[in-house]
Design a protein around this motif. Structure first.
Motif, PDB file in Angstrom:
ATOM      1  N   TYR A  13     -36.894 -19.618 -19.888  1.00  0.00           N
ATOM      2  CA  TYR A  13     -38.569 -19.543 -19.689  1.00  0.00           C
ATOM      3  C   TYR A  13     -39.089 -18.780 -20.730  1.00  0.00           C
ATOM      4  CZ  TYR A  13     -43.091 -18.727 -17.381  1.00  0.00           C
ATOM      5  OH  TYR A  13     -44.185 -18.749 -17.067  1.00  0.00           O
ATOM      6  N   GLN A  14     -38.656 -17.319 -20.806  1.00  0.00           N
ATOM      7  CA  GLN A  14     -39.117 -16.414 -21.783  1.00  0.00           C
ATOM      8  C   GLN A  14     -38.939 -16.929 -23.201  1.00  0.00           C
ATOM      9  OE1 GLN A  14     -36.876 -13.041 -20.417  1.00  0.00           O
ATOM     10  NE2 GLN A  14     -38.401 -12.505 -18.853  1.00  0.00           N
ATOM     11  N   ARG A  15     -37.953 -17.572 -23.275  1.00  0.00           N
ATOM     12  CA  ARG A  15     -38.066 -18.136 -24.953  1.00  0.00           C
ATOM     13  C   ARG A  15     -39.189 -18.888 -25.433  1.00  0.00           C
ATOM     14  NH1 ARG A  15     -32.362 -17.599 -24.704  1.00  0.00           N
ATOM     15  NH2 ARG A  15     -32.120 -19.589 -23.495  1.00  0.00           N
ATOM     16  N   LYS A  16     -39.832 -19.328 -24.413  1.00  0.00           N
ATOM     17  CA  LYS A  16     -41.109 -20.326 -24.474  1.00  0.00           C
ATOM     18  C   LYS A  16     -42.229 -19.465 -24.544  1.00  0.00           C
ATOM     19  CE  LYS A  16     -38.678 -23.981 -21.819  1.00  0.00           C
ATOM     20  NZ  LYS A  16     -38.683 -24.804 -20.753  1.00  0.00           N
ATOM     21  N   ILE A  17     -42.456 -18.232 -24.564  1.00  0.00           N
ATOM     22  CA  ILE A  17     -43.439 -17.412 -24.656  1.00  0.00           C
ATOM     23  C   ILE A  17     -43.198 -16.463 -25.822  1.00  0.00           C
ATOM     24  CG2 ILE A  17     -44.662 -15.310 -23.680  1.00  0.00           C
ATOM     25  CD1 ILE A  17     -43.199 -16.012 -20.967  1.00  0.00           C
ATOM     26  N   PRO A  18     -44.047 -17.094 -27.048  1.00  0.00           N
ATOM     27  CA  PRO A  18     -43.882 -16.632 -28.401  1.00  0.00           C
ATOM     28  C   PRO A  18     -43.832 -14.907 -28.424  1.00  0.00           C
ATOM     29  CG  PRO A  18     -45.370 -18.255 -28.404  1.00  0.00           C
ATOM     30  CD  PRO A  18     -45.146 -18.059 -26.990  1.00  0.00           C
ATOM     31  N   PHE A  19     -44.648 -14.231 -27.786  1.00  0.00           N
ATOM     32  CA  PHE A  19     -44.786 -12.842 -27.801  1.00  0.00           C
ATOM     33  C   PHE A  19     -43.643 -12.261 -27.372  1.00  0.00           C
ATOM     34  CE2 PHE A  19     -46.580  -8.597 -26.385  1.00  0.00           C
ATOM     35  CZ  PHE A  19     -46.682  -8.075 -27.610  1.00  0.00           C
TER      36      PHE A  19
END
Length: 143
Positions: A13-19
């Motif tokens: 899930y966090q990999r999908k958040i660019p920042f």
């Protein structure tokens, strides 16, 4: 969901958040209402004093708070920070920074969470308290 599966889901899930991907945040551990994240402190994340920039520290704390809250709402779309207050206590230096977060009170739509950021040697860098809104699957507006 097993602990290993929860960590794998969270990391994906966090990999999908660019920042978050740009910061290189790593979820190390999850529990019921708890999370431990870490990150490397490369030179480009430092300030003029050679310590981690406050914005980098706050970003780590924010993601840790939200991750801890999300462990109690696995069927949610995600969580959104409503309020974040941070006190800076010491300089962040060394190769890694670690944040540990825990839910203080969980409600139907709002969760109150706290987190601490520490250097690898355990010295306290910052403490944060925040309120996050749980985004239900049927509420994809974000507000």
């Amino acid at each position: 969901m097993s602990a290993d599966a929860s960590i794998a889901f969270t990391r994906d899930y966090q990999r999908k958040i660019p920042f978050v991907a740009h910061l290189g945040l790593v979820t190390e551990a999850l529990g019921q209402g708890t999370a431990r994240l870490s990150m490397a402190l490369p030179e480009h994340f430092t300030n003029s004093l050679g310590t981690a920039h406050g914005g980098v520290i706050m970003s780590l704390l924010d993601v840790a708070l939200c991750t801890a809250a999300r462990t109690l709402h696995p069927d949610s779309v995600g969580v959104i920070t409503i309020d974040l207050s941070t006190s800076f206590i010491g300089g962040a230096s060394g190769a890694r920074l670690v944040a540990e977060a825990r839910v203080l009170k969980d409600g139907r739509s709002m969760t109150f969470v706290e987190a601490e950021a520490k250097n690898a040697d355990g010295s306290l860098v910052a403490k944060a308290i925040g309120t996050v809104k749980v985004r239900k699957a049927e509420d994809k507006r974000g507000g």
